[in-house]
Design an enzyme around this catalytic site. Structure first.
Site, PDB file in Angstrom:
ATOM      1  N   GLN A   8       0.854  -1.198  -0.034  1.00  0.00           N
ATOM      2  CA  GLN A   8      -0.110  -0.002   0.093  1.00  0.00           C
ATOM      3  C   GLN A   8       0.781   1.087  -0.051  1.00  0.00           C
ATOM      4  O   GLN A   8       1.738   1.446   0.899  1.00  0.00           O
ATOM      5  CB  GLN A   8      -0.992   0.008   1.164  1.00  0.00           C
ATOM      6  CG  GLN A   8      -1.668   1.246   1.181  1.00  0.00           C
ATOM      7  CD  GLN A   8      -2.859   0.923   2.072  1.00  0.00           C
ATOM      8  OE1 GLN A   8      -3.093  -0.015   2.465  1.00  0.00           O
ATOM      9  NE2 GLN A   8      -3.773   2.200   2.222  1.00  0.00           N
ATOM     10  N   ARG A  13      -3.419   1.234  -3.679  1.00  0.00           N
ATOM     11  CA  ARG A  13      -2.779  -0.132  -3.385  1.00  0.00           C
ATOM     12  C   ARG A  13      -2.115  -0.480  -4.675  1.00  0.00           C
ATOM     13  O   ARG A  13      -2.586  -0.300  -5.676  1.00  0.00           O
ATOM     14  CB  ARG A  13      -3.903  -1.281  -2.993  1.00  0.00           C
ATOM     15  CG  ARG A  13      -4.671  -0.844  -1.421  1.00  0.00           C
ATOM     16  CD  ARG A  13      -5.403  -1.937  -1.088  1.00  0.00           C
ATOM     17  NE  ARG A  13      -6.107  -1.345   0.145  1.00  0.00           N
ATOM     18  CZ  ARG A  13      -7.112  -1.000   0.404  1.00  0.00           C
ATOM     19  NH1 ARG A  13      -8.154  -0.865  -0.635  1.00  0.00           N
ATOM     20  NH2 ARG A  13      -7.662  -0.467   1.461  1.00  0.00           N
ATOM     21  N   LYS A  27      -2.335  -0.297 -10.199  1.00  0.00           N
ATOM     22  CA  LYS A  27      -2.512   0.685  -9.286  1.00  0.00           C
ATOM     23  C   LYS A  27      -3.754   1.217  -8.941  1.00  0.00           C
ATOM     24  O   LYS A  27      -4.403   1.753  -9.693  1.00  0.00           O
ATOM     25  CB  LYS A  27      -1.467   1.975  -9.640  1.00  0.00           C
ATOM     26  CG  LYS A  27      -1.508   3.031  -8.421  1.00  0.00           C
ATOM     27  CD  LYS A  27      -0.311   3.800  -8.975  1.00  0.00           C
ATOM     28  CE  LYS A  27      -0.123   5.123  -7.924  1.00  0.00           C
ATOM     29  NZ  LYS A  27       1.029   5.995  -8.404  1.00  0.00           N
ATOM     30  N   ASP A 133       6.152  15.537  -7.461  1.00  0.00           N
ATOM     31  CA  ASP A 133       6.410  14.871  -6.233  1.00  0.00           C
ATOM     32  C   ASP A 133       8.018  14.081  -6.202  1.00  0.00           C
ATOM     33  O   ASP A 133       8.002  12.745  -6.240  1.00  0.00           O
ATOM     34  CB  ASP A 133       5.476  13.701  -5.838  1.00  0.00           C
ATOM     35  CG  ASP A 133       5.497  13.029  -4.405  1.00  0.00           C
ATOM     36  OD1 ASP A 133       6.127  13.390  -3.862  1.00  0.00           O
ATOM     37  OD2 ASP A 133       4.938  11.871  -4.133  1.00  0.00           O
TER      38      ASP A 133
END
Lengths: 225, 347
Positions: A8, A13, A27, A133
């Protein structure tokens, strides 16, 4: 279709499965019950689309990222290429540091990695892909016969933008992630930035100036407790 | 056995706490409350603290049933915070230290919050979400430092809430955030607001401008409209408070979850003034349950700035052998969480 839960992650998950006979990674961005349903639907759709789009843009720009095999907005699932023998750059850096006794050898190996990573991020920004990110958990090191490939993953927060502000913030997020995760190797970001500057295109100076400005906002913020 | 007195006054609360070997003996606090629509300014806040602090010192000793001679160390908030209120605490701490002949220790405000939260909840090595009027940070411990993994890239979450409360003229008693929380319970229409997450960082200033315009359309810079044209807001205050909370708390929960995945941790601790918001705690608890983790949170006694947390963190430092020369007993407005060497933790 056989499905095996892998882990996870931060947003969804991960399962191992197959798509049209090809083994792949699934995903699933499951419904987050803590969020308001409207907000959750909006965010989930936006991120699945962003991830699929960015993968195609990377492909076109010659940047390694998992191929997207299939997108299913109804079940919030993304079917993508799976790199079974890859590890994250975070693991790679930590293992390099603990396994080698020679500090010089460590630095040399990490320099090679940082130059490659920085170069790819520069290329991404030259193509106006903002990752959103950038951390060492979102970079995979995939071993090849003699060397390794550097693959970027988790494009859920990514978007397409020419703005120097967005590129500056992307660099700031990376710097902060490196300083907190790899505090014993404070030189990583500078190495990446040097390689970044060679690849990031004509806006080099403007982006760097913006990056300094974003940093300065951070410094001002530390004033009040 | 360490018995410590702590003085906290970095913002609009002045508090004194006494702790002996982890046992809470006293925790007294006064809050400087400004009229609706106004924030607290450094000079006036310092004046409030000056008027309250000596009475609080006496009240705390009385509550703890201790004499000054029973204390081992005097602790005060060294920073970060507003300089004039910080100085009030530091000057009283210095005076007491000389008067009672006790050692003096300066404590980082953020580290005080973290240590108090760990002590009260029993969390061992959690991801810490530190949310208050001046700070928004996601912190994890590694190698003798509290490292900041995510934070706001502009204003703090509490600052965003406080400023919105000022726009809609909510009372500052007991706190603007508490009154927003109560109004939000009556809201039910979700108004779409910007949602700004950058990796493990967040940004609130755009959301604030956006919702300020919704709450008070006359603020909108529109040259064609004359200022006297009163425009009625489209949404009720209740719905705006509800939507603001839902949006910014979802952002906070998301970056906390991302830090958990990045660091491989399963515990979350919420500290800081915004941390006593029950909706934030509820959302965080749901997120933790979805990934088999555990949430630790405290109530307003320990969440909101207090002297006890300074006493506790100071006592831990003192026990680990940290000492401060008297010449270094200054205050500093800028004092990042990761600057402190965490001498008292060995893991």
């Amino acid at each position: 279709m056989s499905v095996e839960i892998l882990k996870q992650g931060a947003e969804g998950r991960l399962y191992l499965g197959e798509f049209k006979g090809e083994p792949c990674l699934i995903k699933e961005r499951f419904v987050k019950k803590y969020r308001h349903p409207d907000l959750d639907t909006q965010i989930t759709r936006q991120r699945i689309k962003a991830e699929a789009k960015a993968a195609n843009r990377c492909q076109a720009a010659g940047i390694l990222a998992p191929r997207i095999l299939h997108t299913d907005l109804n079940t919030h699932k993304l079917y993508m290429e799976y790199f079974g023998s890859a590890k994250t750059a975070k693991q790679f850096i930590q293992e390099t540091v603990t396994e080698s006794a020679e500090p010089e050898a460590v630095k040399q190996q990490l320099q090679i990695l940082c130059t490659r990573v920085g170069g790819i991020i520069g290329k991404m920004h030259a193509n106006n892909i903002i990752h959103g990110d950038l951390t060492t958990s979102n970079i995979l090191i995939n071993p090849t016969a003699e060397d390794y490939d550097v693959i970027f993953i988790d494009f859920g927060l990514s978007h397409y933008s020419q703005a120097t502000e967005d590129k500056g913030v992307d660099l700031y997020v990376l710097e902060r992630a490196l300083l907190s995760t790899h505090s014993e190797q404070p030189y990583l970001f500078d190495l990446m930035l040097a390689a970044y500057r060679k690849e990031c295109g004509k806006d080099e100076d403007a982006v760097l100036a913006k990056f300094e400005e974003v940093r300065a906002r951070g410094r001002k913020r530390t004033m009040i407790g | 056995m360490v018995c410590a007195l702590g003085i906290e006054g970095s913002a609009n609360k002045i508090g004194i706490g006494i702790i002996r070997d982890g046992e809470v003996l006293a925790n007294v606090r006064r809050t400087y409350i400004t009229p609706p629509g106004e924030g607290f300014l450094p000079k006036e806040t310092a004046k409030h603290h000056r008027e309250e602090i000596l009475g609080l010192v006496q009240a705390s000793l009385k509550e703890a049933q201790l004499k000054p001679a029973d204390l081992d160390v005097i602790c005060y908030t060294k920073g970060p915070g507003m300089a004039p209120p910080l100085l009030v605490g530091a000057i009283v701490a210095r005076t007491l230290s000389l008067l009672w002949e006790k050692p003096l220790l300066g404590v980082n405000h953020c580290v005080g919050h973290i240590e108090m939260g760990r002590h009260i909840t029993g969390a061992q090595n959690p991801i810490v979400l530190y949310v208050s009027g001046g700070n928004t940070q996601v912190i994890a411990y590694s190698n003798q430092r509290y490292r900041i993994f995510g934070e706001t890239i502009d204003i703090a979450v509490g600052n965003c809430l406080d400023r919105f409360a000022r726009i809609i003229k909510l009372s500052n008693d007991p706190s603007p955030g508490y009154n927003i929380e109560q109004l939000a319970k009556k809201g039910n229409t979700y108004v779409k607001l910007p949602y700004v997450v950058k990796g493990m960082d967040v940004s609130f200033s755009g959301i604030l401008s956006h919702i300020e315009d919704l709450a008070d359309p006359s603020r909108r810079r529109n040259k064609r409209k004359k200022p006297q044209d009163e425009v009625d807001p489209e949404y009720s205050k209740e719905d705006l408070c509800y939507s603001l909370q839902e949006t910014i708390f979802a952002m906070l929960v998301e970056i906390t979850e991302r830090a958990m995945a990045h660091c491989g941790s399963n515990e979350v601790l919420i500290v800081g003034g915004v941390g006593c918001n029950e909706r934030l705690q509820e959302m965080m608890r749901i997120m933790c349950e979805e990934r088999g983790g555990k949430l630790f949170a405290t109530d307003e006694r320990y969440c909101i700035d207090n002297g006890l947390m300074i006493a506790h963190a100071g006592a831990e430092m003192f026990r680990a052998g940290t000492r401060m020369p008297f010449e270094e007993s200054f205050v500093t407005q800028r004092y990042r969480t990761d600057e402190v060497l965490v001498s008292w933790r060995t893991d």
